[in-house]
Design an enzyme around this catalytic site. Sequence first.
Site, mmCIF file in Angstrom:
data_model
loop_
_atom_site.group_PDB
_atom_site.id
_atom_site.type_symbol
_atom_site.label_atom_id
_atom_site.label_comp_id
_atom_site.label_asym_id
_atom_site.label_seq_id
_atom_site.Cartn_x
_atom_site.Cartn_y
_atom_site.Cartn_z
ATOM 1 C CB CYS A 115 26.780 12.774 -23.637
ATOM 2 S SG CYS A 115 26.179 12.283 -22.572
ATOM 3 C CB CYS A 166 25.696 19.070 -29.950
ATOM 4 S SG CYS A 166 24.023 19.473 -29.105
ATOM 5 C CB CYS A 167 27.001 16.082 -25.879
ATOM 6 S SG CYS A 167 25.524 15.102 -26.718
ATOM 7 C CB CYS A 211 18.198 15.735 -27.255
ATOM 8 S SG CYS A 211 18.708 15.943 -25.526
ATOM 9 C CB CYS A 270 20.239 12.366 -29.874
ATOM 10 S SG CYS A 270 20.559 14.374 -30.984
#
Length: 229
Positions: free
Chosen positions: A224, A114-115, A197, A200
């Site tokens: 990340c 996702c990162c 985010c 997170c």
Amino acid sequence: MKDLAGLVAQQKDIAAGIRVLTEEFPGAVAFSTSFGQEDQVLADIIWRNQLPVRVFTLDTGRLFQETYDLMDLTLARYKQHFEVYFPETSAVEALVKEKGANSFYESVDNRKECCYIRKVVPLNRALHGTKVWITGLRAEQSENRQDMPALEWDESRQLWKYNPLIQWTYEDMIAYLKENNVPYNKLHDKGFISIGCAPCTRAIEPGEHPRAGRWWWETSKKECGLHSS
């Protein structure tokens, strides 16, 4: 090639160091801001001194509302525009379709995926053609940043990476923000030291490491991929 590290280190302050780099690489120096406290310090230095640096940020699509509020407040304060880079729509759509909206909670690999989609790919696009990348990294933030030099060669991206705050303490940073009345994210007053985010990031408890609030469900190194070589 000049001894850039030595030349920059000889300068009396950060603004002078950045100016050396902009003179060496005209039109090719960029600063990436996440609108954290460190980045607000550097934005203030860059804009206060009218340095010819391109400023950009990454909008992952999952940021806190308070971060967007600070973007608007910063724009109103300095009257300086910054570029905003978003992840590729098709990549985000494919990820959510295949694994759902919150797959990052399920495994470290999913979180890094996702990162990568939301941060790393847009960053690489933003840095295209750049010769010097200015960051707000500080050594205190995490273990793998302890030995980072102020100026280093990023082999993977083929550019210089300038970390002017690398030796600054948290107290140094807070003092600068107060002395210069620099706008900052109000979440910092609620225990959010390192802000990323929204899904997170959590506030930390007194005595916890500053990065404890990032990906708090993980025990691995809290990175990340933006600053991994």
